[in-house]
Design a protein around this motif. Structure first.
Motif, PDB file in Angstrom:
ATOM      1  N   ASN A   1       0.968  -1.541  -0.385  1.00 47.00           N
ATOM      2  CA  ASN A   1       0.408  -0.043   0.086  1.00 47.00           C
ATOM      3  C   ASN A   1       0.440   1.521   0.005  1.00 47.00           C
ATOM      4  O   ASN A   1       0.981   2.172  -0.488  1.00 47.00           O
ATOM      5  CB  ASN A   1      -0.709  -0.085   0.987  1.00 47.00           C
ATOM      6  N   SER A   2       2.058   1.408   0.960  1.00 47.07           N
ATOM      7  CA  SER A   2       2.843   2.526   0.570  1.00 47.07           C
ATOM      8  C   SER A   2       3.660   2.492  -0.240  1.00 47.07           C
ATOM      9  O   SER A   2       3.497   3.597  -1.320  1.00 47.07           O
ATOM     10  CB  SER A   2       3.874   2.210   1.766  1.00 47.07           C
ATOM     11  N   ALA A   3       4.519   1.271  -1.020  1.00 45.91           N
ATOM     12  CA  ALA A   3       4.929   1.928  -2.100  1.00 45.91           C
ATOM     13  C   ALA A   3       3.529   2.273  -3.814  1.00 45.91           C
ATOM     14  O   ALA A   3       4.463   3.149  -4.754  1.00 45.91           O
ATOM     15  CB  ALA A   3       5.425   0.120  -3.015  1.00 45.91           C
ATOM     16  N   TYR A  51       3.420  10.045  -7.254  1.00 36.09           N
ATOM     17  CA  TYR A  51       4.018  10.745  -8.178  1.00 36.09           C
ATOM     18  C   TYR A  51       3.871  10.615 -10.015  1.00 36.09           C
ATOM     19  O   TYR A  51       3.995  11.196 -10.713  1.00 36.09           O
ATOM     20  CB  TYR A  51       5.456   9.796  -8.415  1.00 36.09           C
ATOM     21  N   LEU A  52       2.294   9.426 -10.022  1.00 33.83           N
ATOM     22  CA  LEU A  52       2.194   8.968 -11.363  1.00 33.83           C
ATOM     23  C   LEU A  52       0.960  10.796 -11.904  1.00 33.83           C
ATOM     24  O   LEU A  52       0.823  11.162 -13.213  1.00 33.83           O
ATOM     25  CB  LEU A  52       0.809   8.625 -11.498  1.00 33.83           C
ATOM     26  N   ARG A  62      14.001   5.006  -8.116  1.00 43.86           N
ATOM     27  CA  ARG A  62      13.816   4.340  -6.876  1.00 43.86           C
ATOM     28  C   ARG A  62      14.032   6.606  -5.494  1.00 43.86           C
ATOM     29  O   ARG A  62      13.349   6.578  -4.665  1.00 43.86           O
ATOM     30  CB  ARG A  62      14.742   3.760  -6.851  1.00 43.86           C
ATOM     31  N   GLN A  63      15.100   7.075  -6.367  1.00 40.03           N
ATOM     32  CA  GLN A  63      15.234   7.839  -5.304  1.00 40.03           C
ATOM     33  C   GLN A  63      14.058   8.721  -5.598  1.00 40.03           C
ATOM     34  O   GLN A  63      14.030   9.341  -4.425  1.00 40.03           O
ATOM     35  CB  GLN A  63      16.730   8.651  -5.912  1.00 40.03           C
ATOM     36  N   LEU A  64      13.609   9.330  -6.300  1.00 39.94           N
ATOM     37  CA  LEU A  64      12.902   9.756  -6.856  1.00 39.94           C
ATOM     38  C   LEU A  64      11.667   9.508  -5.550  1.00 39.94           C
ATOM     39  O   LEU A  64      10.251  10.626  -5.068  1.00 39.94           O
ATOM     40  CB  LEU A  64      11.597  10.531  -8.375  1.00 39.94           C
ATOM     41  N   LEU A  65      10.455   8.455  -5.507  1.00 38.05           N
ATOM     42  CA  LEU A  65       9.685   7.715  -5.363  1.00 38.05           C
ATOM     43  C   LEU A  65      10.128   7.695  -4.087  1.00 38.05           C
ATOM     44  O   LEU A  65       9.017   7.527  -2.710  1.00 38.05           O
ATOM     45  CB  LEU A  65       9.814   6.453  -5.761  1.00 38.05           C
TER      46      LEU A  65
END
Length: 714
Positions: free
Chosen positions: A288-290, A297-298, A398-401
Motif C-alpha cells: 500500500n505504501s509503495a 508521482y503519476l 527509486r530516489q524520486l519515489l
C-alpha cells in the motif's frame, strides 16, 4: 400394436416404443379454428401446417424450415386407379419461409397458395425428391399427418350387414421412424397427437411443445394481423421464470472503488503477506505504501480520473505495485505485453493516448529496437517522450519515489474525485475488422465483481482450516483481463503468489510450483489444465478451489475434475466487455460442460433474433446485463452501440445489455450451456481471436485478393 423404432445401446440395436401426448381442443375452439380458416380462404390443414412451421422456426432460430407431410389420393392420370386395392399415401417435404415481419393471416394465405402450386407433384416419391434436391441425408425429422376422413357410422353399419364384413377403424399416426410426428385428427374436437421417440425427447419437453403450439393458435386467432416475430410461444409464468432465473443475487456494495477496497484490507491486516514473487515478499502495508508513492508521482505526470496510464511489466510485486498505483492515482491502466509485436503496441498507444508508461529498462515494449541506446530513448513513440516514462528499476526513479508521501491519496490529491463510473482499466481485444477494440471497464464493474467474489469466499471450500489466508496462484498474463480473478483474492486479504512467465508455459514446472508454494487456489485455461492433468501424479494435492476459464472446457476434462476428490472446481465464464466473470458453474452441479448461473450483480438472457426470451432447451444468443458491463469501446461509438444495446427487460432507465455472440440455452436445472458462436470468433488457450482481424491484415498485401482464416488442430 404400438410401432417401435430401433435405438443404439451397449447391447446393440434394441426396440424403443414411441410415446404419445394428445392435445385436444374444445368444441368451441375447434369451431373458431374452422371459422377462421373459412374467413381467410384457407384450409384447417394450412392453419396447422403454418403454426407448426412457425413453431419450428421459433424453436430453431431459423426462418426457413422443412417438415414432412402426408398426402393421400389416387392420381387421376393413372389408368384403372379406382379399381386398385391399397393405400395411396405419399410423404413429401414441406418447405416454409417464415419472414419475421409478415402478418400471420397473410402468411397462412401465402402458404396455401404455395402449396396449391405444388399439388401437381404430390405423387413424386420422397427418394426422388431427395435426389433432385441433392440432399445427402434426411430432408426433415418431424412429420405432420392431417387425418380428415371422417367415418360415416350409418354407412359402415350398412356395409357390414350387406357384405358380411367387419370394418375396423384404426386411429393414430401409425408406425413412424421420425423422432417426432404430429397426427391431427379433424373431428368434432380437433386433436393433435404428438408421437415421440423417448430416446430423442422427454415427455416434459413434448408437453411444453404442445402448450406452445396451442398458445400460437390462440395468438393467431386473436389477432391475425400480428407480425410473426411478435407471436409469443411462452406462457406469462414461463416468461417470468426465465427472466427471473437469469438474475444474479443483488448484494450491498461496501466500496465505491477498488483503491478503497484495498486500503480497507491493508488497514485490517497490515502485516499479512499480500504478494510473493520474483524472490520478493510484500505485506499489505508495504504494498500500500509503495503504491501510494508511485501514485503520487503519476498524478504529477498528469494521471487522474478519465486518464490512461500504460504499463508493461512481468508478473512481479513491482507489477502489482504499479497496477495498484495507477488505480490509486484515479487513472485507468492499459496493460501491454512486451512480447507483442512493436507495431501492435504502437497502435494501441496511439489509439489510447496514455499520459505515461510505467515499465522497466528490461521490460520496455521497444527493447528489441535500438539496444545500444539508453532506455529512455528506446521508448521513442511520440506519445512517450523520455520525460513522460517511468522506469521503475532506475536509480533516479527509486530516489524520486523515496521522497514521495506514503499516505493514501485523497480526491484533493488527485485534483478530482474518483467515482464508480470512472475507468478502472482499458484492455484491447481482437477486432473483427482488423482494428483491435479497447474495452473500458469502470470502477463500478470491478467493484461489483469483487463484491460477488468476496461473498463466495465465505463458502467452506474457500477458507483454510486454521483460518489463515489462502495461498493463491496467479498464472494469467497481466495483459489478460482474467488476471483480475486471482487479484480479487488478494484484495480480500489472501496471499498472492505470482507464477513466472517461464513456469506458466511449462506444465511440469507449474506442477512443481503449485506443490512448492502450497497453492490452494488457482485459475487456469482448459488447455493448460489439460496438460497439467495429463502428467498424472498428485498435481491437485493441496488445491482446495480450482477455477477454469478463458475457453470452453472439453467434456473429458470436465468429467475428470468432477471426479477429483476434495477439489471444488468452478467453470468461470465472462467476455472482456462484462468484466472477467459473468457466470459461474460448480462442476458438481452438471454432468456436462455448462457455464452455470449469473454471478451476483449480473443478469443473463438467452434471446432469439427478435429479443424474445428463448424457452428452456432452445438455442438463442446469450446477452449479459447488470453491474459488470463495460462503458463501451474507447473512441468507437458505432461499435459500442452495436454490441451494447438497450435492455428491454430492466426497469432501470438507460439499462443496457451486451451481445456476447455466444449461442446458448437454458437447461432443465436452470443452468446455461454454451453451444458455439454466431460468428467466426475462436479462443485459443484462453485468448479471444477474431479471424477477420487476421484476414484484414492479409488483404492489405497487394498480391492477396481473398483471404480466409480457420483453426487447425492437426
Amino acid at each position: 400394436v404400438a410401432p417401435t423404432v430401433l435405438a443404439p445401446s451397449a447391447a446393440g440395436l434394441v426396440p424403443v416404443p414411441p410415446e404419445l401426448h394428445t392435445l385436444r381442443l374444445t368444441e368451441e375452439l375447434t369451431g373458431h379454428v374452422q371459422e377462421f380458416a373459412r374467413s381467410r380462404g384457407v384450409t384447417v390443414n394450412t392453419v396447422v401446417q403454418g403454426l407448426w412451421a412457425l413453431l419450428l422456426a421459433r424453436l430453431t432460430g431459423r426462418n426457413d424450415v422443412v417438415f414432412g407431410a402426408t398426402v393421400a389420393g389416387r392420381p387421376a392420370e393413372l389408368a384403372g386407379v379406382e379399381s386398385m386395392i391399397g393405400l395411396f399415401i405419399n410423404t413429401v417435404p414441406v418447405r416454409v419461409t417464415v419472414p419475421p415481419g409478415e402478418r400471420a393471416g397473410a402468411f397462412l394465405r401465402r402458404l396455401q397458395d404455395e402449396q396449391s402450386l405444388l399439388m401437381d407433384h404430390q405423387h413424386l416419391g420422397l427418394t426422388e425428391i431427395q435426389r433432385l434436391a441433392g440432399a445427402g441425408g434426411d430432408l426433415f425429422d418431424t412429420l405432420l399427418v392431417f387425418e380428415n376422413y371422417p367415418i360415416d357410422e350409418a354407412a359402415v353399419a350398412e356395409a357390414e350387414a350387406s357384405a358380411g364384413l367387419r370394418i375396423i377403424e384404426v386411429k393414430g399416426s401409425g408406425a413412424t421412424h421420425y423422432p417426432l410426428t404430429l397426427a391431427v385428427l379433424a373431428e368434432q374436437r380437433l386433436g393433435v397427437v404428438f408421437e415421440f421417440r423417448p430416446d430423442c425427447y422427454d415427455r416434459a419437453a413434448v408437453e411444453r411443445l404442445a402448450g406452445r403450439f396451442e398458445r400460437l393458435l390462440h395468438a393467431v386467432l386473436a389477432d391475425p394481423d400480428t407480425a410473426l416475430a411478435a407471436l409469443d410461444v411462452l406462457a406469462p409464468e414461463e416468461r417470468a421464470a426465465l427472466l427471473a432465473g437469469g438474475v444474479g443475487e443483488r448484494l450491498p456494495v461496501p466500496y465505491r472503488t477498488m483503491p478503497e477496497a484495498f486500503e480497507a484490507q491493508a488497514a485490517r491486516t497490515p502485516d499479512a503477506v499480500a504478494v510473493v514473487g520474483d524472490g520478493q515478499c510484500r505485506t499489505f502495508a508495504e504494498l500500500n505504501s509503495a503504491a501510494n508513492q508511485l501514485a503520487g508521482y503519476l498524478v504529477e505526470l498528469g494521471a487522474g480520473p478519465e486518464q490512461i496510464v500504460a504499463f508493461a511489466l512481468p508478473p512481479t510485486p513491482d507489477a502489482m505495485t504499479a497496477l495498484l498505483a495507477i488505480q490509486k492515482s484515479g487513472a485507468a491502466y492499459l496493460p501491454l505485453d512486451p512480447a507483442w509485436p512493436e507495431e501492435r503496441i504502437a497502435g494501441m498507444l496511439a489509439d489510447a493516448s496514455p499520459v505515461t508508461l510505467v515499465t522497466t529498462t528490461t521490460a520496455t515494449p521497444f527493447q528489441g529496437r535500438g539496444r545500444d541506446q539508453p532506455p529512455s530513448a528506446r521508448s521513442r513513440h511520440p506519445a512517450f517522450p523520455p520525460d513522460r516514462c517511468v522506469f521503475l528499476d532506475t536509480p533516479e526513479a527509486r530516489q524520486l519515489l523515496a521522497h514521495t508521501p506514503t499516505s493514501n491519496l485523497t480526491d484533493t490529491d488527485r485534483h478530482n474525485p474518483l467515482l464508480p463510473e470512472h475507468p478502472a482499466y482499458v484492455i484491447y481485444t481482437s477486432g473483427s475488422t482488423g482494428r483491435p477494440k479497447a474495452v473500458v471497464i469502470p470502477q463500478r464493474a470491478i467493484v461489483n465483481l469483487f463484491t460477488a467474489h468476496n461473498a463466495a469466499l465465505h463458502e467452506p471450500a474457500a477458507t483454510a482450516v486454521d483460518g489463515r489466508p489462502l495461498r493463491i496462484g496467479h498464472a494469467w498474463p497481466l495483459a489478460f483481463d482474467a488476471s483480475w480473478q486471482p487479484m480479487l483474492w488478494m484484495f480480500a486479504g489472501h496471499e498472492l503468489h505470482l507464477v513466472p512467465e517461464d513456469v506458466r508455459r511449462d506444465p511440469t514446472a507449474l506442477r512443481d510450483f503449485l506443490a512448492r508454494h502450497g497453492i490452494e487456489f488457482i485459475e487456469l485455461s482448459p488447455s493448460l489444465l489439460g496438460e497439467l492433468v495429463a502428467q498424472g501424479g498428485d498435481w491437485q494435492a493441496q488445491l482446495k478451489v480450482l477455477g477454469v476459464g478463458g475457453e470452453a472446457v472439453p467434456p473429458d476434462l470436465w468429467r475428470t475434475l468432477r471426479e477429483t476428490d476434495g477439489l471444488a472446481a468452478h467453470n468461470l465464464y465472462g467476455p472482456t466487455e462484462c468484466t472477467v466473470d459473468s457466470a459461474d458453474c460448480d462442476l458438481a452441479l452438471s454432468e456436462r460442460p455448462a457455464i452455470g448461473r449469473p454471478v451476483a450483480g449480473g443478469t443473463l438472457y438467452i434471446l432469439d433474433g427478435h429479443l424474445n426470451p428463448a424457452p428452456v432447451g432452445v438455442e438463442g444468443e446469450l446477452y449479459v446485463a447488470g453491474a459488470g458491463l463495460a462503458r463501451g469501446y474507447l473512441g468507437q461509438p458505432a461499435a459500442t452501440a452495436s454490441r451494447f444495446v438497450a435492455d428491454p427487460f430492466s426497469g432501470e432507465p438507460g439499462a443496457r445489455m451486451y451481445r456476447t455472440g455466444d449461442i446458448a440455452r437454458w437447461t432443465e436445472d436452470g443452468l446455461v450451456e454454451c453451444l458455439g458462436r454466431v460468428d467466426d470468433q475462436v479462443k485459443i488457450r484462453g485468448y479471444r481471436i477474431e479471424p477477420g482481424e487476421i484476414e484484414a491484415v492479409l488483404l492489405e498485401h497487394e498480391l492477396v485478393e481473398r483471404a480466409a482464416v480457420v483453426v487447425r488442430e492437426d
